[in-house]
Write a protein that holds these residues in place. Structure first.
Motif, mmCIF file in Angstrom:
data_model
loop_
_atom_site.group_PDB
_atom_site.id
_atom_site.type_symbol
_atom_site.label_atom_id
_atom_site.label_comp_id
_atom_site.label_asym_id
_atom_site.label_seq_id
_atom_site.Cartn_x
_atom_site.Cartn_y
_atom_site.Cartn_z
ATOM 1 N N LEU A 107 0.809 -1.211 0.000
ATOM 2 C CA LEU A 107 0.000 0.000 0.000
ATOM 3 C C LEU A 107 0.840 1.257 0.000
ATOM 4 O O LEU A 107 0.411 2.306 -0.464
ATOM 5 N N TYR A 108 2.061 1.169 0.516
ATOM 6 C CA TYR A 108 2.896 2.360 0.590
ATOM 7 C C TYR A 108 3.438 2.762 -0.761
ATOM 8 O O TYR A 108 4.179 3.724 -0.872
ATOM 9 N N GLU A 109 3.094 2.021 -1.794
ATOM 10 C CA GLU A 109 3.483 2.467 -3.126
ATOM 11 C C GLU A 109 2.276 2.876 -3.944
ATOM 12 O O GLU A 109 2.364 3.050 -5.150
ATOM 13 N N MET A 110 1.138 3.010 -3.301
ATOM 14 C CA MET A 110 -0.076 3.409 -4.003
ATOM 15 C C MET A 110 -0.544 4.736 -3.461
ATOM 16 O O MET A 110 -1.341 4.778 -2.528
ATOM 17 N N PRO A 111 -0.038 5.836 -4.018
ATOM 18 C CA PRO A 111 -0.332 7.144 -3.435
ATOM 19 C C PRO A 111 -1.814 7.434 -3.305
ATOM 20 O O PRO A 111 -2.246 8.009 -2.313
ATOM 21 N N ASN A 112 -2.609 7.045 -4.310
ATOM 22 C CA ASN A 112 -3.997 7.471 -4.272
ATOM 23 C C ASN A 112 -4.828 6.771 -3.204
ATOM 24 O O ASN A 112 -5.832 7.294 -2.750
ATOM 25 N N MET A 148 13.835 1.327 -3.764
ATOM 26 C CA MET A 148 12.403 1.181 -3.978
ATOM 27 C C MET A 148 11.976 1.483 -5.400
ATOM 28 O O MET A 148 10.846 1.181 -5.783
ATOM 29 N N VAL A 149 12.860 2.117 -6.175
ATOM 30 C CA VAL A 149 12.515 2.372 -7.578
ATOM 31 C C VAL A 149 13.637 1.855 -8.472
ATOM 32 O O VAL A 149 14.751 1.641 -8.007
ATOM 33 N N ASP A 150 13.333 1.681 -9.737
ATOM 34 C CA ASP A 150 14.343 1.211 -10.682
ATOM 35 C C ASP A 150 15.510 2.201 -10.722
ATOM 36 O O ASP A 150 15.290 3.393 -10.889
ATOM 37 N N PRO A 151 16.751 1.719 -10.574
ATOM 38 C CA PRO A 151 17.884 2.634 -10.433
ATOM 39 C C PRO A 151 18.065 3.598 -11.601
ATOM 40 O O PRO A 151 18.299 4.782 -11.394
ATOM 41 N N ASP A 152 17.921 3.101 -12.821
ATOM 42 C CA ASP A 152 18.170 3.993 -13.960
ATOM 43 C C ASP A 152 17.119 5.075 -14.047
ATOM 44 O O ASP A 152 17.418 6.262 -14.117
ATOM 45 N N GLY A 178 4.818 10.517 6.851
ATOM 46 C CA GLY A 178 6.218 10.557 7.249
ATOM 47 C C GLY A 178 7.134 10.884 6.100
ATOM 48 O O GLY A 178 6.913 11.826 5.363
ATOM 49 N N ASN A 179 8.159 10.074 5.944
ATOM 50 C CA ASN A 179 9.165 10.350 4.920
ATOM 51 C C ASN A 179 9.037 9.456 3.710
ATOM 52 O O ASN A 179 9.996 9.233 2.976
ATOM 53 N N ASN A 180 7.857 8.928 3.490
ATOM 54 C CA ASN A 180 7.643 8.067 2.342
ATOM 55 C C ASN A 180 7.554 8.858 1.058
ATOM 56 O O ASN A 180 6.482 9.186 0.596
ATOM 57 N N GLY A 181 8.706 9.135 0.474
ATOM 58 C CA GLY A 181 8.721 9.967 -0.717
ATOM 59 C C GLY A 181 7.801 9.492 -1.818
ATOM 60 O O GLY A 181 7.231 10.285 -2.553
ATOM 61 N N THR A 182 7.607 8.191 -1.942
ATOM 62 C CA THR A 182 6.790 7.679 -3.037
ATOM 63 C C THR A 182 5.353 8.155 -2.957
ATOM 64 O O THR A 182 4.636 8.163 -3.940
ATOM 65 N N LEU A 183 4.914 8.556 -1.754
ATOM 66 C CA LEU A 183 3.519 8.956 -1.628
ATOM 67 C C LEU A 183 3.320 10.455 -1.776
ATOM 68 O O LEU A 183 2.193 10.930 -1.790
#
Lengths: 294, 317, 516
Positions: free
Chosen positions: B167-172, C478-482, B256-261
């Motif tokens: 879930l921490y990679e699903m921003p919406n 967590m993401v593709d490096p390139d 927090g610091n979860n940049g992906t979200l």
């Protein structure tokens, strides 16, 4: 009649279910917290939070209550601050709100704006700190816990709405009887605004109860710590003990900070949860009507 | 009525009207005095700190530090993220406002209709619990539920032989979660306001409507809601004034610091916090606060103006 | 009559002259001693928590102080709750304050630039002469900001550099040896994940701060030279190698950084650390203690401490510690001013404050009192002169845990009784490493370069925002490096990376010129 009772029943069923669902959603996390506060620290790491402790332990409470005198004193400080602050706040706010709600007051909109703007603009922490410490000399005093939170535009405006709904006829009849505005306020408006004032009183008391920021900024003396700050600073010092640079030969056992975090929440909640049902008696319909009839 | 008309028709050049006004309003002025004095000392005096938003502060010069115009505001706009972040802030505030009011209104209406005192007391108290749970703890619980390896959600999914979700990679998804958490936290607190509001409803009118054949839904629509309208508008206006101020605690502890979200969940308060936490600068911090305040003020002035036109006494000022 | 008056006037004047000469002499005798006629109360702010018996110790200290410098001391502790905020407020509000603990890891550089402290290079030689003389040029350079020395550093060497503390017994159980390279680390984590079924590096919390250096310095392409940080925000953005001072570089532009991304991506996908590591609030140190991790990342002092804790709880565990800094011939020493004391400009008695510092640095009684407490009550010496707890007192019950209430600002190597190289109970692994640093470590050469952030403060702030959003997920794999790296560079450029680089080049060139 049959049509009405069917609707009533439908409404009641939907209503009850609605309330129960919401209340359960509110209760469940608290049970998790309560259970975690009674769980042994490594069990929390291995098994996370559960509704029933996997490994029961009252360690967290033992540590927090090791010096019961301190916690009682912290409660005491908070109670004093909250009662004095709330009583004063509600009275001053109500008085101001009545004036703002009365259409006869020529300047009410100007003053409303002045008060409202304080909730939009803020100079920041540093100017307030300088004012409190350098010019008002309030460092390390109970007043420092009371004054910064004493009044808020929000409370005053809420009261203003409620007081605005008092029918003009009541106020007029009192005027005819020869009362001045202040007497009207005390004798008529206050009794009619009890639900509103209790609401604001409750909010204000809770605001004082939950606050730890003023203590963090202005209080150095451990004896003047209010309960939230006392618990919060204990947690922080435990966390720092856990990562402290130590000296030779002395091994200080680890403090279970996860369960302590949870225990702190429980301790801070319990007194309010106990008092809360007593306040609800004030929320009764039709308080205004009696006045009109009388 | 006529005397008021007279006053406006005949402008006087002497001071007399003012002192007459003051005398007439003197009691009112006395009644607002304590509050006004308080606000002047504890709010307006510190507001002088706002000039630091336009200065480069140093300890030696203090408030007399050199002026730098709008330089302190630059950092907000340099990375180009300000647009998205502002949009997020407004978006969340609006959603929070509507969901919370809607749900809370429902609670207040239902509770006001229920006869059983015991039920009311117990369940209303339960709804208050979230108010006391700090968002730090909430953040920990949320992580416990949603984390990939051991979270409650994925444990359930795994036991149903489904694939675990990250879930921490699903921003919406977090829009829903954050909205839920916000309502959850405030439902008990806000419902009290509305409950207090319902006590003002005249039961005679209410009963009369009942006897006249209006069913519960009509009673709600035509009596309860209109009588709660002033409250709803006041609450809404206050929240609009704070439209650019997010609920920092909520966002900081849950996201927090979860940049992906961040695309979907970054708000101005967290954005500024991250930038300034290692770049302590009084000027920039004050500038950010001033930016939020001015935006909110402009919005409020516009909305209040329109509400005044619609119904004068619903407006804030 | 006039003559008499004149005579009287003259003699009066002479008397005054004599009196004032007398006063002058009492004020400064031939040795240049300073006047302490006026009793003064000094106020000091220290960071962290106080201890139960601190006031007891302070009473004893004040007795000494009254005798020696006619002053008493009052101490405030920030606690660890929002301590930087409290320090900033104390300095900004102008409340009267004579001494404050300062360090680069505290708010020294930032506040010194803002003019918060008294310049000491004139006063210290007079009022704290022995201490001032004990600092070498390099050390004073490190404490210099805007061409003034604003703090008196401690005199001690902290070892620098984090490393992995890991369960060696688990490695041996599966036929692996000690970890000495990133490939060893990978093998270790692989076997732990598959055979032991735990998350090998159960990271979270503070692990993220350490990770910002990434594993770049583990790579073979990382040169054998200590590096120094020139531009620091949320991470160390621009560094320079001591063996290549003309070429500062951006950390995430270095080839080793890019190389390391391949490794961390593999680690993430294989599940060697939690997928949601950025949301995890508990760190690996806690996890290791509670058995849910096999690795944690700590500096040598903390590793030593953790080792003792872990062994006390699990005597059958075998532990080891390895740091990428061990690849270096000359590992870096921490800044010489890693702890120190400064005097805020609001102080009314800077001279007396300096005299107190002189005492703390030069008088063993002062040093012992403030670091360990009262002799006989909180500490004692055994037959060999080593420090021990007095009988009947344990670590749990002592009212003065050694070294806890921030006495680090005036620590003197010559007086310090509990340093890891001295103490008998230090873990051998750490002792070996620290001894090596003491012998071969490299001093900071460029610590007196203080980058002036003001021309690019907006850009640095923006870069901090980009760092959290795009760099953190990237270095945790967590993401593709390139794709992720390209996105990072785009966003960093947009935030003003090039402007920061230009500004640094300019200031660095000026600095190097002035050094010649």
């Amino acid at each position: 009649m049959i049509r009405q009772s069917k609707d009533e029943i439908a409404f009641k069923i939907i209503g009850y279910v609605y309330i129960i669902i919401i209340a359960m959603l509110c209760l469940l996390p608290f049970i998790l917290i309560l259970s975690a506060s009674l769980t042994e620290e490594s069990a929390i790491f291995k098994h996370g939070y559960n509704f029933i402790p996997k490994v029961f332990s009252v360690e967290a409470y033992e540590i927090l209550l090791k010096v019961p005198g301190e916690i009682i004193r912290a409660f005491g400080v908070t109670i004093i601050v909250a009662t004095v602050g709330t009583a004063g706040s509600v009275f001053v706010s109500a008085m101001c709100a009545y004036a703002l709600s009365n259409k006869k007051f020529k300047y009410r909109n100007k003053f409303s704006l002045i008060i409202y703007l304080t909730s939009v603009f803020s100079g920041g922490l540093i100017p307030l700190y300088i004012l409190m410490v350098r010019y008002l000399h309030l460092k390390n005093s109970l007043l420092a816990l009371v004054l910064p939170l004493f009044l808020s535009a929000w409370n005053i405006f809420l009261l203003r709405i409620f007081m605005g709904e008092i029918p003009q006829s009541i106020l007029e009849s009192a005027k005819i009887d020869g009362a001045n505005e202040f007497t009207i306020f005390i004798r008529i408006v206050i009794p009619l605004s009890i639900p509103a004032m209790v609401t604001i009183g409750l909010f204000q008391a809770l605001y004082y109860w939950n606050d730890w920021m003023q203590a963090m900024l202005y209080i150095n003396d451990k004896f003047l710590y209010p309960i939230q700050y006392y618990l919060y600073s204990m947690l922080n010092s435990f966390q720092s003990i856990n990562t402290a640079v130590m000296s030779s030969g002395v091994v200080i056992p680890r403090i279970p900070t996860e369960s302590i975090k949870m225990a702190i929440t429980v301790i801070a909640i319990i007194p309010t949860v106990i008092l809360f049902p007593f306040i609800q008696r004030f929320f009764v319909k039709g308080l205004t009507v009696g006045a009109i009839k009388g | 009525m006529s005397s008021r008309a007279l006053k406006t028709e005949v402008p006087r050049l002497t001071k007399v009207p003012l002192s007459v006004d003051l005398k007439k309003n003197s009691i009112f002025l006395l009644m607002v005095a304590p509050a006004i004095i308080y606000f002047l000392i504890f709010h307006y005096l510190p507001m002088s700190g706002l000039i630091l938003a336009f200065k480069r502060y140093n300890h030696v010069d203090g408030f007399l530090s050199p002026w730098v115009g709008f330089d302190n505001f630059k950092f907000l706009f340099v990375s180009g993220a300000i647009g998205r972040v502002t949009f997020n802030t407004i978006f969340y505030n609006v959603i929070f406002m509507f969901t919370c009011q809607f749900i809370t209104l429902g609670v207040a209406i239902v509770l006001s209709e229920i006869r059983c005192k015991g039920f009311k007391k117990i369940f209303h108290s339960l709804m208050f619990l979230p108010y006391f749970i700090s968002f730090v703890v909430v953040g920990a619980i949320v992580y416990n539920i949603f984390n990939y390896e051991f979270g409650l959600l994925n444990t359930i999914l795994k036991s149903l032989y489904k694939e675990p979700i990250n879930l921490y990679e699903m921003p919406n998804a977090w829009i829903l979660i954050l909205t839920f958490l916000n309502t959850w936290k405030w439902v008990g607190y806000t419902s009290i306001i509305y409950l207090a509001g319902t006590t003002n409803i005249n039961p005679e009118i209410y009963e009369a409507a009942h006897i006249d054949g209006a069913n519960i839904w009509l009673r709600i629509r035509y009596i309860i809601i209109p009588s709660l309208l002033p409250l709803m508008i006041t609450i809404m206006l206050f929240q609009l004034g704070a439209i650019l101020r997010g609920q920092f605690e909520l966002f900081y502890n849950v996201i927090g610091n979860n940049g992906t979200l961040f695309e979907a969940t970054d708000v101005i308060d967290t954005y500024v916090f991250r930038m300034l936490v290692f770049n302590f600068d009084i000027g920039m911090g004050t500038a950010a606060g001033l930016f939020q305040s001015v935006f909110g003020l402009v919005l409020i002035l516009i909305v209040n103006y329109f509400i005044r036109k619609y119904r004068k006494d619903y407006a804030l000022f | 009559m006039k003559k008499v008056k004149r005579k009287i006037g003259l003699s009066f004047a002479c008397l005054l002259l004599l009196l004032s000469c007398g006063l002058l002499f009492t004020a400064c005798d031939s040795e240049g001693k300073i006047s302490t006629d006026e009793k003064v109360e000094l106020t000091m702010w220290l960071v962290g928590d106080t201890v139960t018996d601190y006031d007891m110790m302070l009473e004893e200290l004040n007795k000494l102080m009254l005798k020696d410098i006619n002053a008493t001391l009052k101490v405030n502790f920030t606690t660890w709750t929002d301590w930087t905020t409290k320090l900033r407020l104390a300095l900004s509000s102008g409340e009267e304050l004579d001494l404050v603990h300062m360090a680069p890891w505290s708010i020294y550089d930032e506040q010194a630039k803002l003019g918060a402290f008294v310049a000491l290079e004139e006063l210290a030689p007079k009022y704290a002469p022995k201490t001032w003389a004990s600092y070498s040029e390099e050390v004073l350079n490190q404490a210099t900001v805007s061409e003034h020395v604003y703090m008196l550093p401690f005199r001690y060497i902290d070892p620098e550099g984090n490393g992995f503390l890991y369960r060696l017994d688990l490695a041996k159980k599966h036929g692996l040896g000690e970890i000495k390279s990133i490939d060893d680390l990978e093998k270790y984590m692989k076997v732990l994940k598959e055979k032991e079924g735990i998350i090998p590096y159960n990271a979270g919390g503070f692990d993220n701060q350490v990770m910002s250096e990434s594993y770049a310095n583990w790579m073979n392409s990382w040169p054998d030279s200590p590096d120094e940080n020139l531009v620091v925000g949320q991470m160390n953005y621009i560094k320079v190698f001591q063996n290549n001072p003309k070429n500062p570089f951006v950390l995430f532009e270095h080839p080793a950084f890019i190389e390391a991304l391949q490794y961390t991506r593999r680690f993430y996908l294989a599940g060697y650390w939690p997928k949601n590591v950025l949301a995890n609030k508990s760190d690996s140190r806690e996890a290791l203690l509670n058995g849910t991790s096999a690795i944690t990342n700590l500096n040598p002092i903390n590793a030593n401490e953790e080792y003792r804790r872990l062994k006390a709880k699990n005597p059958d565990w075998e532990l080891d510690w390895w740091s990428a800094y061990q690849k270096l011939t000359h590992p870096p020493k921490s800044p010489a001013n890693n702890n120190g004391m400064a005097i805020p400009i609001s102080s009314k008695h800077p001279e007396r404050a300096l005299m107190l510092l002189e005492k703390l640095h030069q008088d063993q009684n002062y040093h012992d009192l403030t670091t360990y407490g009262i002799k006989g009550k909180h500490w004692d010496l055994d037959a060999e002169g080593e420090i021990i707890l007095p009988s009947g007192v344990t670590a749990d019950t002592t009212g003065f845990p050694w070294d806890r209430p921030c006495p680090w600002g005036w620590r003197e190597e010559k007086f310090y009784r509990v340093g890891p190289t001295k103490a008998k109970s230090t873990w051998s692994v750490i002792k070996e490493w620290i001894t090596y640093i003491y012998k071969n470590g490299a001093e900071k050469q460029f610590a007196d370069f203080k980058f002036d952030k003001t021309p690019v403060s907006a850009e640095l702030a923006a870069m901090d925002s980009v760092k959290t959003q795009y760099l953190d997920p990237l270095i945790w794999g967590m993401v593709d490096p390139d794709k992720g790296y390209k996105q990072l560079m785009d966003k960093m450029k947009q935030a003003g990376l090039d402007k920061v680089k230009e500004e640094l080049k300019k200031q660095w060139a000026d600095y190097l010129k002035s050094k010649k």
